[in-house]
Scaffold this motif. Structure first.
Motif, PDB file in Angstrom:
ATOM      1  N   ALA A  11     -10.715   8.508  18.080  1.00 19.90           N
ATOM      2  CA  ALA A  11     -10.174   7.770  16.942  1.00 19.90           C
ATOM      3  C   ALA A  11     -11.288   7.127  16.137  1.00 19.90           C
ATOM      4  CB  ALA A  11      -9.188   6.703  17.421  1.00 19.90           C
ATOM      5  N   HIS A  12     -10.889   6.512  15.041  1.00 20.35           N
ATOM      6  CA  HIS A  12     -11.773   5.754  14.172  1.00 20.35           C
ATOM      7  C   HIS A  12     -11.286   4.317  14.175  1.00 20.35           C
ATOM      8  CE1 HIS A  12     -13.818   4.406  10.498  1.00 20.35           C
ATOM      9  NE2 HIS A  12     -14.540   5.511  10.531  1.00 20.35           N
ATOM     10  N   ALA A  13     -12.197   3.385  14.040  1.00 22.75           N
ATOM     11  CA  ALA A  13     -11.797   1.977  13.961  1.00 22.75           C
ATOM     12  C   ALA A  13     -10.780   1.763  12.856  1.00 22.75           C
ATOM     13  CB  ALA A  13     -13.035   1.108  13.702  1.00 22.75           C
ATOM     14  N   ARG A  14      -9.798   0.893  13.098  1.00 28.57           N
ATOM     15  CA  ARG A  14      -8.740   0.517  12.164  1.00 28.57           C
ATOM     16  C   ARG A  14      -7.737   1.635  11.929  1.00 28.57           C
ATOM     17  NH1 ARG A  14      -9.285  -4.108  13.438  1.00 28.57           N
ATOM     18  NH2 ARG A  14      -7.897  -4.752  11.762  1.00 28.57           N
ATOM     19  N   SER A  15      -7.602   2.532  12.894  1.00 31.46           N
ATOM     20  CA  SER A  15      -6.642   3.631  12.766  1.00 31.46           C
ATOM     21  C   SER A  15      -5.372   3.380  13.573  1.00 31.46           C
ATOM     22  CB  SER A  15      -7.280   4.949  13.216  1.00 31.46           C
ATOM     23  OG  SER A  15      -7.677   4.867  14.584  1.00 31.46           O
ATOM     24  N   GLY A  16      -5.237   2.202  14.181  1.00 28.33           N
ATOM     25  CA  GLY A  16      -4.079   1.897  15.012  1.00 28.33           C
ATOM     26  C   GLY A  16      -4.334   2.131  16.482  1.00 28.33           C
ATOM     27  N   ALA A 119      -9.373  -1.100   3.585  1.00 27.20           N
ATOM     28  CA  ALA A 119      -8.999  -2.503   3.383  1.00 27.20           C
ATOM     29  C   ALA A 119      -8.940  -3.248   4.704  1.00 27.20           C
ATOM     30  CB  ALA A 119      -7.650  -2.586   2.663  1.00 27.20           C
ATOM     31  N   SER A 120      -8.370  -2.615   5.724  1.00 27.25           N
ATOM     32  CA  SER A 120      -8.266  -3.249   7.043  1.00 27.25           C
ATOM     33  C   SER A 120      -9.644  -3.520   7.632  1.00 27.25           C
ATOM     34  CB  SER A 120      -7.457  -2.347   7.975  1.00 27.25           C
ATOM     35  OG  SER A 120      -7.380  -2.896   9.273  1.00 27.25           O
ATOM     36  N   GLN A 121     -10.544  -2.557   7.481  1.00 23.59           N
ATOM     37  CA  GLN A 121     -11.894  -2.706   8.018  1.00 23.59           C
ATOM     38  C   GLN A 121     -12.638  -3.836   7.310  1.00 23.59           C
ATOM     39  OE1 GLN A 121     -14.532   0.817   7.720  1.00 23.59           O
ATOM     40  NE2 GLN A 121     -14.631   0.657   9.939  1.00 23.59           N
ATOM     41  N   ARG A 122     -12.543  -3.883   5.975  1.00 25.71           N
ATOM     42  CA  ARG A 122     -13.239  -4.943   5.235  1.00 25.71           C
ATOM     43  C   ARG A 122     -12.643  -6.313   5.544  1.00 25.71           C
ATOM     44  NH1 ARG A 122     -15.505  -0.709   4.982  1.00 25.71           N
ATOM     45  NH2 ARG A 122     -17.052  -0.127   3.435  1.00 25.71           N
ATOM     46  N   THR A 123     -11.325  -6.386   5.700  1.00 23.23           N
ATOM     47  CA  THR A 123     -10.679  -7.658   6.039  1.00 23.23           C
ATOM     48  C   THR A 123     -11.156  -8.157   7.399  1.00 23.23           C
ATOM     49  OG1 THR A 123      -8.716  -7.146   4.731  1.00 23.23           O
ATOM     50  CG2 THR A 123      -8.463  -8.787   6.473  1.00 23.23           C
ATOM     51  N   ARG A 125     -13.929  -7.484   8.952  1.00 17.95           N
ATOM     52  CA  ARG A 125     -15.341  -7.903   8.903  1.00 17.95           C
ATOM     53  C   ARG A 125     -15.501  -9.265   8.237  1.00 17.95           C
ATOM     54  NH1 ARG A 125     -18.039  -2.148   6.919  1.00 17.95           N
ATOM     55  NH2 ARG A 125     -17.764  -1.020   8.901  1.00 17.95           N
ATOM     56  N   LEU A 126     -14.708  -9.518   7.188  1.00 18.66           N
ATOM     57  CA  LEU A 126     -14.823 -10.783   6.475  1.00 18.66           C
ATOM     58  C   LEU A 126     -14.255 -11.949   7.277  1.00 18.66           C
ATOM     59  CD1 LEU A 126     -13.946  -9.740   2.810  1.00 18.66           C
ATOM     60  CD2 LEU A 126     -16.130 -10.635   3.620  1.00 18.66           C
ATOM     61  N   THR A 127     -13.171 -11.718   7.993  1.00 14.51           N
ATOM     62  CA  THR A 127     -12.487 -12.800   8.710  1.00 14.51           C
ATOM     63  C   THR A 127     -12.924 -12.930  10.164  1.00 14.51           C
ATOM     64  OG1 THR A 127     -10.659 -11.355   9.393  1.00 14.51           O
ATOM     65  CG2 THR A 127     -10.447 -12.482   7.256  1.00 14.51           C
ATOM     66  N   GLY A 128     -13.477 -11.847  10.711  1.00 12.52           N
ATOM     67  CA  GLY A 128     -13.805 -11.858  12.135  1.00 12.52           C
ATOM     68  C   GLY A 128     -12.604 -11.631  13.020  1.00 12.52           C
ATOM     69  N   ARG A 129     -11.439 -11.351  12.429  1.00 14.59           N
ATOM     70  CA  ARG A 129     -10.216 -11.089  13.197  1.00 14.59           C
ATOM     71  C   ARG A 129      -9.959  -9.587  13.188  1.00 14.59           C
ATOM     72  NH1 ARG A 129      -8.491 -15.411   9.997  1.00 14.59           N
ATOM     73  NH2 ARG A 129      -7.447 -13.941   8.615  1.00 14.59           N
ATOM     74  N   TYR A 130     -10.094  -8.974  14.344  1.00 15.43           N
ATOM     75  CA  TYR A 130      -9.898  -7.533  14.440  1.00 15.43           C
ATOM     76  C   TYR A 130      -8.512  -7.177  14.972  1.00 15.43           C
ATOM     77  CZ  TYR A 130     -14.723  -6.731  13.206  1.00 15.43           C
ATOM     78  OH  TYR A 130     -15.902  -6.684  12.510  1.00 15.43           O
ATOM     79  N   ILE A 131      -7.805  -8.167  15.488  1.00 10.06           N
ATOM     80  CA  ILE A 131      -6.430  -7.970  15.940  1.00 10.06           C
ATOM     81  C   ILE A 131      -5.595  -9.123  15.409  1.00 10.06           C
ATOM     82  CG2 ILE A 131      -4.882  -7.864  17.927  1.00 10.06           C
ATOM     83  CD1 ILE A 131      -7.133  -6.642  19.533  1.00 10.06           C
ATOM     84  N   GLN A 132      -4.454  -8.802  14.821  1.00  8.04           N
ATOM     85  CA  GLN A 132      -3.550  -9.822  14.305  1.00  8.04           C
ATOM     86  C   GLN A 132      -2.267  -9.781  15.123  1.00  8.04           C
ATOM     87  OE1 GLN A 132      -4.323 -11.901  11.707  1.00  8.04           O
ATOM     88  NE2 GLN A 132      -2.422 -13.011  11.946  1.00  8.04           N
ATOM     89  N   ARG A 133      -2.021 -10.850  15.880  1.00  7.28           N
ATOM     90  CA  ARG A 133      -0.815 -10.938  16.688  1.00  7.28           C
ATOM     91  C   ARG A 133       0.309 -11.590  15.894  1.00  7.28           C
ATOM     92  NH1 ARG A 133      -1.754  -7.377  20.780  1.00  7.28           N
ATOM     93  NH2 ARG A 133      -3.748  -7.805  21.809  1.00  7.28           N
ATOM     94  N   ALA A 134       1.527 -11.284  16.283  1.00  7.70           N
ATOM     95  CA  ALA A 134       2.693 -11.866  15.611  1.00  7.70           C
ATOM     96  C   ALA A 134       2.655 -13.384  15.743  1.00  7.70           C
ATOM     97  CB  ALA A 134       3.977 -11.314  16.227  1.00  7.70           C
ATOM     98  N   GLY A 135       2.970 -14.078  14.663  1.00 11.22           N
ATOM     99  CA  GLY A 135       3.031 -15.534  14.687  1.00 11.22           C
ATOM    100  C   GLY A 135       1.723 -16.218  14.381  1.00 11.22           C
ATOM    101  N   GLY A 212      -2.291  -8.471   6.024  1.00 11.86           N
ATOM    102  CA  GLY A 212      -2.171  -8.315   4.575  1.00 11.86           C
ATOM    103  C   GLY A 212      -1.038  -7.405   4.160  1.00 11.86           C
ATOM    104  N   THR A 213      -0.775  -7.414   2.878  1.00 16.04           N
ATOM    105  CA  THR A 213       0.320  -6.646   2.315  1.00 16.04           C
ATOM    106  C   THR A 213       0.056  -5.149   2.385  1.00 16.04           C
ATOM    107  OG1 THR A 213       1.590  -6.228   0.294  1.00 16.04           O
ATOM    108  CG2 THR A 213      -0.701  -6.863   0.012  1.00 16.04           C
ATOM    109  N   THR A 214       1.138  -4.383   2.378  1.00 16.32           N
ATOM    110  CA  THR A 214       1.029  -2.926   2.353  1.00 16.32           C
ATOM    111  C   THR A 214       0.943  -2.401   0.925  1.00 16.32           C
ATOM    112  OG1 THR A 214       3.431  -2.696   2.356  1.00 16.32           O
ATOM    113  CG2 THR A 214       2.328  -2.721   4.496  1.00 16.32           C
ATOM    114  N   ARG A 215       1.067  -3.284  -0.057  1.00 16.69           N
ATOM    115  CA  ARG A 215       0.875  -2.913  -1.459  1.00 16.69           C
ATOM    116  C   ARG A 215      -0.612  -3.043  -1.750  1.00 16.69           C
ATOM    117  NH1 ARG A 215       5.718  -2.145   0.483  1.00 16.69           N
ATOM    118  NH2 ARG A 215       7.326  -1.891  -1.117  1.00 16.69           N
TER     119      ARG A 215
END
Length: 258
Positions: A11-16, A119-123, A125-135, A212-215
């Motif tokens: 796989a590639h990073a940020r591919s799920g 977009a996911s990869q740049r986000t 890197r900027l935030t330092g959050r590579y996993i976003q959990r619910a809540g 982030g948004t899917t738009r």
């Protein structure tokens, strides 16, 4: 219990990959390791003994004999099925080994919407959050967009997957292809589990959400340049990606804003 089935997720990073890995790891009699060949941080699976060495020494030992290190992980695995994920940038000799060895099963995870991946990869890197959990509240940043950089990265992305497919094909290796959008379809997830030998897959319990948004135009600071770039490469369909993992499809009778 000795391992009977070995599987690798290419796989590639940020591919799920984390979502798919967690789903597979939740299955009966299956242990799916994280990035055990990450160049900077070695993610040991929980079933391996806690190392007495620090990260630097552990990476040195792993990199001195990567196949031996993989054999250690397999030997420590307590379940019938062992798997791990391999990313672009990980040790190429390990990829060559598992593709050439007929005993390894291959899942190829691919995200067709490269703008969303970008977009996911740049986000991350900027935030330092590579996993976003619910809540977890985390408003994403607005991202800069440089067409030259985007198109260069897209070309590298295409070459990476073309190389994986060609290598598996030349080796006569069967591939189970999973596209990112398949992760929202429970039946296709179960099918991926069956591909690595899981007879009766259990239901997924997703613990992650998108950042982030899917738009996609709303993610960037120059939306008009993003649109023009996608139009140039005939990829305008990338402007929207599916809203939610495991989302119920909207009813045909649902009202449409006008």
């Amino acid at each position: 219990m000795s391992v009977e089935i070995k599987a690798v997720m290419l796989a590639h990073a940020r591919s799920g990959s984390t979502m798919l890995m967690e789903f597979l790891n939740d299955q009966p009699d299956t242990s799916f390791a994280h990035e055990i060949f990450h160049r900077e941080k070695l993610h040991l699976p929980p079933f391996m003994a806690k190392p007495t060495q620090d990260q630097a020494a552990l990476r040195t030992r792993r990199d001195r004999d990567p196949r031996g290190f993989l054999a250690e992980a397999i030997a420590a695995c307590p379940t019938r099925i062992f798997g791990f994920k391999w990313f672009r940038g990980h040790d190429a000799t390990i990829r060559d080994h598992v593709v050439a060895d007929p005993s390894w099963r291959v899942i190829l995870l691919y995200r067709e919407n490269f703008l969303a991946l970008f977009a996911s990869q740049r986000t991350a890197r900027l935030t330092g959050r590579y996993i976003q959990r619910a809540g977890e509240p985390a408003p994403p940043p607005t991202l800069p967009f440089a067409p030259e950089e985007f198109l260069h990265e897209y070309e590298l992305y295409r070459r990476f997957y073309a190389g994986l497919v060609a290598q598996c094909d030349q080796a006569g290796k069967a591939i189970h292809l999973v596209e990112y959008q398949h992760l929202s379809n429970p039946a296709l997830l179960r099918n991926a589990a069956r591909a690595i030998g899981i007879v009766a897959p259990v239901a997924a319990a997703p613990r992650m959400v998108k950042q982030g948004t899917t738009r996609m135009l709303e993610r960037f600071d120059r939306p008009e340049i993003v649109r023009a770039t996608l139009e140039h490469i005939n990829r305008l369909h990338w402007l929207v990606e599916e809203d939610h993992f495991f989302a119920t499809a909207p009813s045909a009778s649902a009202s449409v804003p006008v």
